[in-house]
Structure formats: C-alpha cells, structure tokens
Design a protein around this motif. Structure first.
Motif, PDB file in Angstrom:
ATOM      1  N   UNK A 385       0.831  -1.207   0.000  1.00 49.19           N
ATOM      2  CA  UNK A 385       0.000   0.000   0.000  1.00 49.19           C
ATOM      3  C   UNK A 385       0.870   1.264   0.000  1.00 49.19           C
ATOM      4  N   UNK A 386       1.898   1.254   0.852  1.00 47.23           N
ATOM      5  CA  UNK A 386       2.768   2.439   0.943  1.00 47.23           C
ATOM      6  C   UNK A 386       3.516   2.643  -0.358  1.00 47.23           C
ATOM      7  N   UNK A 387       3.973   1.551  -0.996  1.00 49.00           N
ATOM      8  CA  UNK A 387       4.696   1.683  -2.276  1.00 49.00           C
ATOM      9  C   UNK A 387       3.829   2.341  -3.336  1.00 49.00           C
ATOM     10  N   UNK A 388       2.566   1.946  -3.410  1.00 54.26           N
ATOM     11  CA  UNK A 388       1.666   2.531  -4.404  1.00 54.26           C
ATOM     12  C   UNK A 388       1.253   3.952  -4.019  1.00 54.26           C
ATOM     13  N   UNK A 389       0.928   4.138  -2.748  1.00 55.76           N
ATOM     14  CA  UNK A 389       0.497   5.459  -2.282  1.00 55.76           C
ATOM     15  C   UNK A 389       1.627   6.477  -2.420  1.00 55.76           C
ATOM     16  N   UNK A 390       2.850   6.039  -2.200  1.00 54.57           N
ATOM     17  CA  UNK A 390       3.989   6.946  -2.261  1.00 54.57           C
ATOM     18  C   UNK A 390       4.662   7.014  -3.606  1.00 54.57           C
ATOM     19  N   UNK A 391       4.122   6.301  -4.621  1.00 55.90           N
ATOM     20  CA  UNK A 391       4.763   6.277  -5.946  1.00 55.90           C
ATOM     21  C   UNK A 391       4.946   7.668  -6.554  1.00 55.90           C
ATOM     22  N   UNK A 392       3.936   8.556  -6.518  1.00 56.82           N
ATOM     23  CA  UNK A 392       4.150   9.899  -7.094  1.00 56.82           C
ATOM     24  C   UNK A 392       5.298  10.657  -6.408  1.00 56.82           C
ATOM     25  N   UNK A 393       5.419  10.517  -5.088  1.00 61.04           N
ATOM     26  CA  UNK A 393       6.496  11.194  -4.365  1.00 61.04           C
ATOM     27  C   UNK A 393       7.840  10.616  -4.785  1.00 61.04           C
ATOM     28  N   UNK A 394       7.897   9.284  -4.919  1.00 63.76           N
ATOM     29  CA  UNK A 394       9.140   8.629  -5.303  1.00 63.76           C
ATOM     30  C   UNK A 394       9.581   9.037  -6.708  1.00 63.76           C
ATOM     31  N   UNK A 395       8.630   9.063  -7.634  1.00 61.57           N
ATOM     32  CA  UNK A 395       8.951   9.440  -9.020  1.00 61.57           C
ATOM     33  C   UNK A 395       9.446  10.880  -9.088  1.00 61.57           C
ATOM     34  N   UNK A 396       8.788  11.758  -8.338  1.00 67.11           N
ATOM     35  CA  UNK A 396       9.194  13.160  -8.335  1.00 67.11           C
ATOM     36  C   UNK A 396      10.613  13.326  -7.782  1.00 67.11           C
ATOM     37  N   UNK A 397      10.901  12.610  -6.705  1.00 64.86           N
ATOM     38  CA  UNK A 397      12.236  12.695  -6.115  1.00 64.86           C
ATOM     39  C   UNK A 397      13.310  12.167  -7.057  1.00 64.86           C
ATOM     40  N   UNK A 398      13.004  11.035  -7.734  1.00 69.42           N
ATOM     41  CA  UNK A 398      13.948  10.457  -8.674  1.00 69.42           C
ATOM     42  C   UNK A 398      14.208  11.410  -9.851  1.00 69.42           C
ATOM     43  N   UNK A 399      13.128  12.036 -10.346  1.00 66.26           N
ATOM     44  CA  UNK A 399      13.267  12.972 -11.459  1.00 66.26           C
ATOM     45  C   UNK A 399      14.077  14.181 -11.045  1.00 66.26           C
ATOM     46  N   UNK A 400      13.847  14.677  -9.831  1.00 67.87           N
ATOM     47  CA  UNK A 400      14.580  15.838  -9.310  1.00 67.87           C
ATOM     48  C   UNK A 400      16.073  15.524  -9.183  1.00 67.87           C
ATOM     49  N   UNK A 401      16.371  14.324  -8.673  1.00 70.41           N
ATOM     50  CA  UNK A 401      17.767  13.933  -8.509  1.00 70.41           C
ATOM     51  C   UNK A 401      18.452  13.774  -9.858  1.00 70.41           C
ATOM     52  N   UNK A 402      17.756  13.234 -10.834  1.00 75.99           N
ATOM     53  CA  UNK A 402      18.307  13.054 -12.166  1.00 75.99           C
ATOM     54  C   UNK A 402      18.625  14.394 -12.816  1.00 75.99           C
ATOM     55  N   UNK A 403      17.715  15.359 -12.651  1.00 78.36           N
ATOM     56  CA  UNK A 403      17.931  16.687 -13.251  1.00 78.36           C
ATOM     57  C   UNK A 403      19.135  17.378 -12.628  1.00 78.36           C
ATOM     58  N   UNK A 404      19.317  17.161 -11.341  1.00 76.56           N
ATOM     59  CA  UNK A 404      20.448  17.808 -10.649  1.00 76.56           C
ATOM     60  C   UNK A 404      21.781  17.242 -11.099  1.00 76.56           C
ATOM     61  N   UNK A 405      21.779  15.984 -11.573  1.00 75.72           N
ATOM     62  CA  UNK A 405      23.019  15.345 -12.009  1.00 75.72           C
ATOM     63  C   UNK A 405      23.426  15.793 -13.417  1.00 75.72           C
ATOM     64  N   UNK A 406      22.475  16.328 -14.170  1.00 77.13           N
ATOM     65  CA  UNK A 406      22.775  16.726 -15.564  1.00 77.13           C
ATOM     66  C   UNK A 406      23.483  18.081 -15.644  1.00 77.13           C
TER      67      UNK A 406
END
Length: 406
Positions: A385-406
């Motif tokens: 449940x937490x994995x699905x409920x928190x998926x948008x937060x996780x995706x946003x964090x991953x995208x933010x981290x990726x952008x910072x590395x570029x």
C-alpha cells in the motif's frame, strides 16, 4: 414618506423597536402599527410586552410561540451539519431570524399590511437575514428599515428619543449592551466590548451561566442519546427538543461551558466583537461530533467538514430559504442515517471531556485496531500500500535527482 396605512413590526420590546412604533406613526401619517413578538425562548423578556406595545402606539401585539419549530427545523439541522461560523460562533442569532421573518410575513399577509418594518441597523447582519426571508415569501412587500433613514445616529440618541416620548426602557446608559437572547444563546455587543483589548466583565454580563472560574470544583457527567443525528434523551430520559436544549443550558451554564469571545467578519464587510453564551449548544455540538467520529466513514466525515463551513456561511448570511441550503441539508440528512448512539461527557470548569461513546453502527473495530495480536489484519500488506500510495512522491524525487546530475 410613501403612503403606508398598515405596518407589521418585528417587535422585541428592546430599545430599537420600542421607539420605532411612535416613529412610524409620526412619519407615516399615523399609520396603524401591528407588533409581532416571536417567542424563540427569550423568557421573561416577553413579560409585559402587550401593554408596552399598545401604550407606545401599536394597535395590537401578536406573541407567537415558535420554540418547537425553531429547535426542530432550524437548530437541529444546523447541529447535524456541524456548522460553526469562523470556528467559534454557533449561529444563535443567525438561524433565529429566518423563522421570525417567515412568521411575520404570514401575519402581514393575513392583516393586509402594506409594509413590514424591522429594527436592524444598517451596519449589521440581521437586516440581511430578515429581508432575504421576507423576499423569499413576500417579494412584493415593502420593507421599512428606520435605521437606514431616520436621523438618530446612536443608541444614546435612541435613549434620548425614548425619554422624550415617555417610553419605558429596561436598560440604562451604563448597561446599554446590545443583546440578543433566545433558547439557544445570548449575545453581548457594544460598550466596553467594542475594544478587543478589553477583557469582558463576565461577572457582570453573563446570564445563562457562570464563568469557568466560578464553576463547581466537582465534575458533572451527562449522557446524550442521538437518533439519526438528533438528540432524543439525556441520561436515559426521553425528551422533546425544546426540553433537551433547556436542560443542557442548565448543565452547561452551571459548569461554565460555552462562552465565546470573538471578533467576527460580518457579512457587510466590517469586523465586530461579541461575547456569546451558548452552554447547551456547545455540549450538543461536541457530543454530535463525537458520535460521528465512530459512525461515519473517513471520506464522508472529511467531506462533511467542508460542507459544514459552507452551511455555516449560508446560515450566517441569511440564506436559509435557498436551494443550496436545502440541498446541503439533504446531503447532511443522508449522512445521519447511522449517527445513532450514546455519548457520555464530563463537564468541568468550562471544559467538555469525553467519557465514552457507543453506537450500534460504530465503524470502530477493536479487533482490527488493537496493538495486541490479531487474526484479521496482515501488517505485511501495508508495504505494498505504501509503495503505491507513495509512488508519485518517489517518481518526483527520482526525477529531481536526475535533473540535478545533468
């Protein structure tokens, strides 16, 4: 002034309406004035009104007992909605005005009156509440609001007018608070209360009870029973709505419950400061909400909180007789089908302390909620449940981290 032969006046016998009777006769060619006093629980304030009204020029006085309708058709629906204006005000004056105005319209029509008159000031909310109700039932009726057209500018000048016309008053210049009392509450405005920096003189102004400081050192227990959101019994004794409100006023008042000091936003745009006494109402709101905690599902409970805010605005703004208020009441009633049960409370020095709640429709399941071992809930399920409920937060964090590395 327009040609007016007969006026029906919303009459309380207070300062404003006491001087309005002779003022109407002076300014409308000695027109007939019929006074209507609505009994919504003012008690002794109604004593001697007929003699007073006739002595000041009224041809007759109606005293209409509206207590039962007021409680059952206006107060309880508002409690069921959980409607509170600006977190404090339990709408005591607000929902009394529509029922009073509706009855006045009925009498005005029966009497063949040319106009309806009220004593509300041009600064207040009540002028809106009265007139919207009048428009709902007699859109063609002329409305006279002396405060908007006469030369009197203050309560001091009103007192002088009353003295000049030998009109007896039950106030003095020193106790000239603007008050409104009914079975639900008592409000206090004016004088020293106009400055929010001043602490209210509770020992002088309170009438429905005592301050928490003067309440007993021993707690009072009370159990309320509700049927579909409506209170029907106190401590196991079945009572009608009027009796319940009166009994809770006694219990609450004795224990310093329900005193609210607030600066509110009036509909007309200004802020005003008032002190409200609503002992029984405060207990009812608390108990009803406590019962809803266990009887309503989460989504309904949360959505209803938003409805309560809008409902409170409609009541405060005088929009009781509107399609939206009726629609919201229909929604509220549907939510109350399972709000049945008992709420036990402890009243102590201004505090309402929860002491137990039960309902045959309770959604609380001790076996599921327990911290002890159980056989009905698999705690491992929560990971997915937490994995699905928190998926948008996780995706946003991953995208933010990726952008910072570029």
């Amino acid at each position: 002034m327009a040609e007016i032969k007969k006026v029906v006046l919303a009459y309380s016998g207070g300062l404003d309406t006491s001087i309005i009777i002779p003022w109407l006769k002076e300014n409308y060619n000695n027109c007939e004035v019929i006074a209507v006093a609505a009994d919504v629980g003012q008690g002794k304030e109604l004593s001697g009104l007929e003699e007073k009204a006739k002595k000041t020029g009224a041809s007759k006085l109606y005293i209409e007992d509206l207590n039962q309708v007021f409680v059952e058709d206006f107060i309880f629906p508002t409690v069921k909605a959980g409607a509170v204006y600006e977190n404090k005000y339990l709408l005591g004056t607000s929902f009394a005005r529509p029922i009073i105005a509706k009855r006045i319209v009925e009498i005005a029509k029966a009497e063949g009156a040319d106009a309806i008159c009220h004593g509300c000031t041009g600064k207040g909310n009540d002028q809106v509440r009265f007139e919207l109700a009048i428009k709902a039932f007699a859109p063609e009726m002329k409305i006279i609001a002396p405060w908007r057209i006469w030369n009197l500018k203050s309560r001091e000048e009103e007192i002088e007018y009353a003295e000049a016309h030998n009109i007896p008053l039950n106030i003095t210049r020193e106790t000239n608070y603007s008050k409104d009392k009914n079975i639900w509450h008592l409000s206090h405005e004016g004088l020293d209360l106009e400055d929010p920096a001043n602490e209210p003189k509770y020992d002088e102004i309170l009438e429905l009870g005592v301050s928490p400081m003067k309440a007993p050192d021993k707690a009072t227990y009370v159990t309320l029973h509700f049927e579909k959101g409506v209170p029907t019994a106190i401590d196991g004794e079945k009572m009608d709505g009027v009796s319940i409100v009166k009994k809770l006023n006694e219990l609450g008042g004795a224990n310093g419950i329900g005193i609210a000091d607030m600066v509110e936003n009036r509909l007309v745009g200004m802020k005003s400061r008032g002190v409200y006494e609503t002992p029984g109402g405060t207990i009812l709101y608390h108990a009803h909400n406590k019962l809803e905690e266990i009887c309503l599902d989460r989504d309904t409970y949360h959505y209803k909180q938003g409805v309560a805010l809008r409902f409170a605005e409609l009541v405060y703004y005088g929009q009781w007789f509107t399609p939206l208020r009726e629609a919201l009441s229909a929604f509220v009633d549907s939510t109350q089908e399972t709000v049945t049960g008992d709420v036990k409370l402890k009243l102590y020095k201004g505090n309402i302390i929860d002491a137990g709640v039960t309902s045959p429709y309770s959604l609380y399941d001790e076996e599921i909620a327990t911290f002890d071992e159980d056989e009905v809930y698999n705690q491992a399920d929560s990971a997915g449940f937490i994995n699905l409920f928190g998926l948008p937060i996780k995706v946003q964090a991953m995208k933010k981290a990726k952008n910072q590395q570029q």
